[in-house]
Design a protein around this motif. Structure first.
Motif, PDB file in Angstrom:
ATOM      1  N   SER A  20     -87.897  49.533 -25.976  1.00  0.00           N
ATOM      2  CA  SER A  20     -87.541  48.330 -25.222  1.00  0.00           C
ATOM      3  C   SER A  20     -87.828  47.052 -25.997  1.00  0.00           C
ATOM      4  O   SER A  20     -87.299  45.996 -25.655  1.00  0.00           O
ATOM      5  CB  SER A  20     -88.286  48.311 -23.891  1.00  0.00           C
ATOM      6  OG  SER A  20     -89.667  48.226 -24.114  1.00  0.00           O
ATOM      7  N   THR A  21     -88.654  47.111 -27.036  1.00  0.00           N
ATOM      8  CA  THR A  21     -89.008  45.900 -27.766  1.00  0.00           C
ATOM      9  C   THR A  21     -88.318  45.785 -29.119  1.00  0.00           C
ATOM     10  O   THR A  21     -87.999  44.692 -29.546  1.00  0.00           O
ATOM     11  CB  THR A  21     -90.531  45.827 -27.979  1.00  0.00           C
ATOM     12  OG1 THR A  21     -90.958  47.003 -28.659  1.00  0.00           O
ATOM     13  CG2 THR A  21     -91.251  45.701 -26.656  1.00  0.00           C
ATOM     14  N   THR A  22     -88.097  46.905 -29.790  1.00  0.00           N
ATOM     15  CA  THR A  22     -87.478  46.875 -31.118  1.00  0.00           C
ATOM     16  C   THR A  22     -86.547  48.063 -31.278  1.00  0.00           C
ATOM     17  O   THR A  22     -86.771  49.122 -30.683  1.00  0.00           O
ATOM     18  CB  THR A  22     -88.547  46.954 -32.225  1.00  0.00           C
ATOM     19  OG1 THR A  22     -89.288  48.159 -32.051  1.00  0.00           O
ATOM     20  CG2 THR A  22     -89.476  45.773 -32.218  1.00  0.00           C
ATOM     21  N   SER A  89     -88.866  42.290 -19.912  1.00  0.00           N
ATOM     22  CA  SER A  89     -88.257  43.544 -20.375  1.00  0.00           C
ATOM     23  C   SER A  89     -88.216  43.684 -21.886  1.00  0.00           C
ATOM     24  O   SER A  89     -88.285  44.798 -22.404  1.00  0.00           O
ATOM     25  CB  SER A  89     -86.846  43.691 -19.809  1.00  0.00           C
ATOM     26  OG  SER A  89     -86.000  42.695 -20.334  1.00  0.00           O
ATOM     27  N   THR A  90     -88.125  42.593 -22.613  1.00  0.00           N
ATOM     28  CA  THR A  90     -88.102  42.689 -24.073  1.00  0.00           C
ATOM     29  C   THR A  90     -89.465  42.422 -24.701  1.00  0.00           C
ATOM     30  O   THR A  90     -89.588  42.474 -25.914  1.00  0.00           O
ATOM     31  CB  THR A  90     -87.086  41.693 -24.663  1.00  0.00           C
ATOM     32  OG1 THR A  90     -87.433  40.380 -24.246  1.00  0.00           O
ATOM     33  CG2 THR A  90     -85.677  42.025 -24.209  1.00  0.00           C
ATOM     34  N   ARG A  91     -90.465  42.154 -23.877  1.00  0.00           N
ATOM     35  CA  ARG A  91     -91.792  41.838 -24.410  1.00  0.00           C
ATOM     36  C   ARG A  91     -92.807  42.956 -24.191  1.00  0.00           C
ATOM     37  O   ARG A  91     -93.774  43.055 -24.928  1.00  0.00           O
ATOM     38  CB  ARG A  91     -92.299  40.542 -23.793  1.00  0.00           C
ATOM     39  CG  ARG A  91     -91.516  39.332 -24.261  1.00  0.00           C
ATOM     40  CD  ARG A  91     -91.880  38.088 -23.502  1.00  0.00           C
ATOM     41  NE  ARG A  91     -91.154  36.920 -23.949  1.00  0.00           N
ATOM     42  CZ  ARG A  91     -89.903  36.627 -23.630  1.00  0.00           C
ATOM     43  NH1 ARG A  91     -89.213  37.459 -22.868  1.00  0.00           N
ATOM     44  NH2 ARG A  91     -89.326  35.540 -24.069  1.00  0.00           N
ATOM     45  N   GLU A  93     -93.807  47.051 -23.815  1.00  0.00           N
ATOM     46  CA  GLU A  93     -93.356  48.389 -24.177  1.00  0.00           C
ATOM     47  C   GLU A  93     -92.987  49.172 -22.918  1.00  0.00           C
ATOM     48  O   GLU A  93     -93.429  48.859 -21.809  1.00  0.00           O
ATOM     49  CB  GLU A  93     -94.454  49.116 -24.947  1.00  0.00           C
ATOM     50  CG  GLU A  93     -94.748  48.497 -26.287  1.00  0.00           C
ATOM     51  CD  GLU A  93     -95.846  49.226 -27.025  1.00  0.00           C
ATOM     52  OE1 GLU A  93     -96.302  50.294 -26.551  1.00  0.00           O
ATOM     53  OE2 GLU A  93     -96.268  48.719 -28.073  1.00  0.00           O
TER      54      GLU A  93
END
Length: 126
Positions: A20-22, A89-91, A93
């Motif tokens: 979700s992060t990378t 959501s993007t910050r 895990e």
């Protein structure tokens, strides 16, 4: 709630935690399986359909003369929580996102059950 918890557990096992992060090719506990991911989407859809159906039924019965306001408040809180989850959501895990969903699902289900049981007792007294 149990359908959602099953989906959350299978997602936790199937999808890498950093996905979700990378962008990554990390391994999950059982290795990514596209068929299991599709099954999880079905479980999430069924769980949402059940939850939404119960909430709409409750709001329609509990507020028969003021149902527009009740549905507006419901949609307001849904939009607020969706905005919040979009923000993190993007910050965060994936395991932490799933933990937030589990932690908030338990009081939500408990509150719904208490409200439903309380209103059914009130309807029986009439």
């Amino acid at each position: 709630m149990l359908v959602h918890f099953t989906a959350f557990y299978l997602i936790y096992l199937n999808i890498p935690s950093l996905s979700s992060t990378t962008p990554n090719d990390g391994l999950s506990f059982i290795g990514p399986n596209p068929y299991l991911a599709l099954f999880c989407t079905v479980l999430l859809g069924v769980g949402d359909a059940i939850w939404t159906n119960q909430l709409m039924s409750y709001l329609g019965c509990a507020f028969p003369y003021d149902c527009v306001s009740a549905f507006a408040v419901y949609q307001f809180w849904t939009a607020i929580t969706n905005s919040g989850s979009f923000g993190y959501s993007t910050r965060l895990e994936l395991p932490y996102q799933l933990l937030i969903l589990v932690i908030t699902a338990v009081p939500a289900a408990a509150g719904f059950c208490l409200a439903e049981w309380g209103s059914s007792r009130n309807f029986q007294n009439f």
